[in-house]
Design an enzyme around this catalytic site. Structure first.
Site, PDB file in Angstrom:
ATOM      1  N   ARG A 103      -4.029 -34.986   4.113  1.00  0.00           N
ATOM      2  CA  ARG A 103      -4.859 -33.828   3.792  1.00  0.00           C
ATOM      3  C   ARG A 103      -6.240 -34.298   3.375  1.00  0.00           C
ATOM      4  NH1 ARG A 103      -3.623 -30.831  -1.982  1.00  0.00           N
ATOM      5  NH2 ARG A 103      -3.899 -32.669  -3.273  1.00  0.00           N
ATOM      6  N   THR A 107     -11.474 -30.373   1.906  1.00  0.00           N
ATOM      7  CA  THR A 107     -11.124 -29.065   2.479  1.00  0.00           C
ATOM      8  C   THR A 107      -9.654 -28.717   2.213  1.00  0.00           C
ATOM      9  OG1 THR A 107     -10.409 -30.040   4.559  1.00  0.00           O
ATOM     10  CG2 THR A 107     -12.751 -29.467   4.384  1.00  0.00           C
ATOM     11  N   ASP A 203      -0.567 -38.077  -8.296  1.00  0.00           N
ATOM     12  CA  ASP A 203      -0.487 -38.313  -6.860  1.00  0.00           C
ATOM     13  C   ASP A 203       0.839 -39.042  -6.547  1.00  0.00           C
ATOM     14  OD1 ASP A 203      -2.752 -38.863  -4.308  1.00  0.00           O
ATOM     15  OD2 ASP A 203      -0.756 -39.768  -4.283  1.00  0.00           O
ATOM     16  N   ASP A 206       0.565 -42.410  -4.604  1.00  0.00           N
ATOM     17  CA  ASP A 206       0.022 -43.507  -5.432  1.00  0.00           C
ATOM     18  C   ASP A 206       1.053 -43.960  -6.450  1.00  0.00           C
ATOM     19  OD1 ASP A 206      -2.305 -43.235  -4.061  1.00  0.00           O
ATOM     20  OD2 ASP A 206      -3.468 -42.379  -5.707  1.00  0.00           O
TER      21      ASP A 206
HETATM   22  N1  URA Z   1      -0.062 -34.208  -3.711  1.00  0.00           N
HETATM   23  C1  URA Z   1       0.293 -34.993  -4.778  1.00  0.00           C
HETATM   24  O1  URA Z   1       0.668 -36.150  -4.597  1.00  0.00           O
HETATM   25  N2  URA Z   1       0.218 -34.469  -6.009  1.00  0.00           N
HETATM   26  C2  URA Z   1      -0.173 -33.195  -6.255  1.00  0.00           C
HETATM   27  O2  URA Z   1      -0.200 -32.779  -7.417  1.00  0.00           O
HETATM   28  C3  URA Z   1      -0.548 -32.398  -5.132  1.00  0.00           C
HETATM   29  C4  URA Z   1      -0.485 -32.933  -3.876  1.00  0.00           C
END
Ligand code: URA
Length: 212
Positions: A103, A107, A203, A206
């Site tokens: 993503r 955007t 994330d 990560d």
């Molecule tokens: N993707 C993620 O890894 N964490 C979020 O909070 C939203 C999208």
């Protein structure tokens, strides 16, 4: 669309450790697998089976085995890979297809960069693995991808979901004749201005694999 939000103290316990910013990557990966195995139990409640007879050491017994064609599990790269082992543990004979989606952080639009899936998914039960249902863009794109290949039975398994993402999913498939189900470990409060789930866990990619 059917939505199942897990309501089990073991899942919530494991999720709480997952959310904690002090949890290291090895622990995060192990807990993700464990949570997915528990979610998969609910997600596969309607998996297609056939009757079989087996001979026990004592007598004949009636049972079930997975029907053919076998289900297809589709982890969304990269973070969905962290869920694959937990799913495979429960349903080891499923086939595995891969969908790479990313993503745009500005955007929040999802695009497909890799795809390794059967050409024809007619009659196949598909299980999408994507840890975070945030804006819904990635999951909508992934479901549309499988629908275009003929899938008629799709279940998405997410660790966490935001109300905004669920609303986007419901709107996108409001008139769909295809059975679409979502199984999630928890429904969080909202998204922040960067599209992250609040309180969420940060994330997922990560935290599973480090920042690359
Ligand atoms: N993707 C993620 O890894 N964490 C979020 O909070 C939203 C999208």
């Amino acid at each position: 669309m059917k939505i199942h939000i897990a309501d089990h103290p073991l899942i919530t316990h494991k999720l709480t450790v997952l959310r904690d910013e002090r949890t290291d990557s090895p622990t995060f990966r192990r807990l993700t697998e464990e949570i997915v195995t528990l979610l998969a139990y609910e997600a596969t409640r309607e998996v297609k089976v056939e009757s079989v007879n087996v001979k026990t050491p004592v007598a004949m017994a009636q049972g079930l085995h997975l029907a053919k064609p076998k289900p297809v599990v589709v982890p969304i790269l990269r973070a969905g890979l962290g869920m694959l082992e937990g799913m495979s543990r429960l349903i080891p004979t499923a086939e595995i297809g891969f969908l790479g989606m990313v993503r745009d952080e500005k955007t929040l639009q999802a695009t497909t960069y890799a795809n390794r899936l059967p050409e024809d998914l007619t009659g196949r039960q598909c299980y999408i693995l994507d840890p975070m249902l945030a804006t819904g863009g990635t999951l909508v794109a992934a479901i549309e991808f499988l629908l275009a290949k003929g899938a008629t039975d799709i279940t998405a398994i997410c660790i966490l979901a935001a109300p905004e993402g669920i609303a986007v999913l419901e709107k996108a498939f409001a008139n769909s004749k295809v059975a679409i189900k979502l199984v999630t470990g928890a429904l969080d409060e909202k998204l922040n201005e960067h599209g992250y789930i609040v309180p969420g866990l940060g994330d997922a990619g990560d935290r599973l694999y480090g920042v690359v």
